[in-house]
Design an enzyme around this catalytic site. Structure first.
Site, mmCIF file in Angstrom:
data_model
loop_
_atom_site.group_PDB
_atom_site.id
_atom_site.type_symbol
_atom_site.label_atom_id
_atom_site.label_comp_id
_atom_site.label_asym_id
_atom_site.label_seq_id
_atom_site.Cartn_x
_atom_site.Cartn_y
_atom_site.Cartn_z
ATOM 1 N N ASP A 145 0.674 -0.625 0.065
ATOM 2 C CA ASP A 145 -0.241 -0.451 0.019
ATOM 3 C C ASP A 145 1.027 1.139 0.047
ATOM 4 O O ASP A 145 1.966 1.441 0.107
ATOM 5 C CB ASP A 145 -0.450 -0.142 1.186
ATOM 6 C CG ASP A 145 -0.380 -0.020 2.531
ATOM 7 O OD1 ASP A 145 0.767 -0.485 2.470
ATOM 8 O OD2 ASP A 145 -0.472 0.931 3.438
ATOM 9 N N GLU B 4 0.339 -1.251 5.600
ATOM 10 C CA GLU B 4 0.793 -0.886 7.309
ATOM 11 C C GLU B 4 1.342 1.104 7.029
ATOM 12 O O GLU B 4 1.347 1.500 7.955
ATOM 13 C CB GLU B 4 2.016 -0.884 6.631
ATOM 14 C CG GLU B 4 4.023 -1.087 7.053
ATOM 15 C CD GLU B 4 4.110 0.735 7.017
ATOM 16 O OE1 GLU B 4 5.427 0.960 7.724
ATOM 17 O OE2 GLU B 4 3.929 1.645 5.776
#
Length: 387
Positions: A88, A153
């Site tokens: 991400d 994350e």
């Protein structure tokens, strides 16, 4: 251990670079489930293209965010390590189209490649995949490697934390592919606390009967002043009151006020001290009730005796490759914090060399891709039979 670390050929570096660009061009914002799913599918495909089918693949639900996937490749040695990377990014879909120049030269003529997430951390993920490939092709023993790719994350690894802890706990070591610090690995990271404090007072008319009220906002101002004094920047402990809301009108003594704090600490001792400080802080009006919601999003990552041998392996590889590897402490946190919190060996910042993470000028130095991949390759080889 005398190991000859393979350095990727110019042709291989071109292939690595092409894979990096392919992954960057698949946009994957932390809150874009469709984009995350597409990026994870591409990442699995890319891994299988370069390494073949894994012996085992497990997929864990990420809720509203991206799923977590583990891919395990058996080794010829007795060791078993984890390599962690997140797919991400902080960049919403559509950022790529408006990004601007993707390739440029700096003042010294070095080639920079730019794009959303290229530094943090899609380059590191690709380098990790290729490092295992090169290690296997060297003919030397390699450990069993479990790749762990997560898609949350950047927003705290809320869904992936337990998976990370469960997967890495029994393994010999964990390598985290976050960007380097100008080529240095990261051996210490601050722990992160995301605390919410709620003050509940007594509402009354601010003009007609102010004494009947007990202002939650006034009390919170006292609380903030007191708790900020508990910070100790010399020890790396910072406290920031970042968001505040409360009250219902300027002519009403506020009955409620809430503040969100960002706390950074370098050690577990400081973490415990800050917990105590928040619980001990008082306000002058006893009618106002203070509720502290403790939430340590990530424990501090310290350079422990468990991780020191891992750092030494990395330094030996770097020396063989012709450079001195530095290690640094940084303020930001990563998934390495979770592994360190278990007391397990972990090394972070093994990814790209560049600058501008989370900024519009995010870039990597193209001429460092081969070196960083070789560094990872050598570390993997040295962990063939554990630390």
């Amino acid at each position: 251990m005398n190991v000859s670390t393979p350095f990727p050929s110019a042709e291989t570096v071109q292939q690595i670079t092409a894979d990096i660009i392919e992954l960057v061009e698949c946009e994957s914002h932390s809150y874009d489930r469709q984009g995350l799913d597409a990026c994870l599918s591409l990442l699995i495909d890319l891994t299988e293209r370069r390494l073949g089918k894994p012996a085992e693949m497990q997929r864990y639900p990420g809720g509203e965010q991206g799923d977590i996937v583990t891919l395990t490749y058996p080794g010829s040695g007795t060791g078993h390590i984890a390599i962690i990377g997140h797919y991400d990014t902080v960049w919403p879909r559509g950022t790529l189209a408006a990004w601007g120049e993707r390739s440029s030269q700096d003042d010294t003529g070095r080639l920079r490649l730019s794009g959303p997430g290229i530094l943090d951390m899609k380059t590191g993920v690709v380098q990790g995949i290729w490092a295992l490939r090169l290690a296997r092709e060297s003919g030397l023993q390699v450990p069993t490697v479990t790749f762990l790719f997560n898609g949350d994350e950047e927003i705290g690894s809320l869904a992936s934390r337990k998976v990370i802890e469960n997967v890495t706990a029994p393994l010999d070591a964990t390598l985290v592919l976050e960007p380097s610090h100008h080529g240095a690995v990261k051996t210490e990271r601050k722990g992160v606390g995301l605390f919410k404090v709620i003050a509940t007072g007594v509402e009354s008319h601010a003009g007609l009967n102010p004494a009947a009220g007990a202002s939650a906002i006034h009390a919170m101002a006292e609380f903030i002043t007191a708790i900020i004094a508990a910070a100790d920047p010399a020890k790396g402990t910072t406290i920031n009151a970042g968001l505040i809301e409360g009250g219902t009108g300027s002519n009403v003594v506020a009955g409620r006020c809430a503040v969100q704090f960002d706390i950074r600490v370098r050690s577990l001792d400081e973490q415990a001290r800050i917990d105590t400080a928040f619980d001990a802080a008082t306000v002058s009006d006893p009618r106002v009730k203070i509720e502290v919601r403790h939430n340590w999003n990530r424990p501090p990552m310290e350079l422990t005796k468990a991780s020191q041998p891992l750092l030494e392996h990395a330094r030996q590889v770097a020396s063989e490759l012709g450079f001195a590897l530095q290690n640094v402490a940084v303020g930001g946190a990563s998934d390495a914090n979770f592994v360190a919190g278990l007391g397990r060996p972990v090394l972070c910042g093994l990814g790209a060399v560049g600058d501008g993470a989370h900024a519009r000028n995010e870039f990597i130095y193209a001429d460092m891709t081969g070196r960083q991949t070789a560094l990872l390759t050598g570390i993997i080889q040295r962990l063939a039979n554990g630390i």
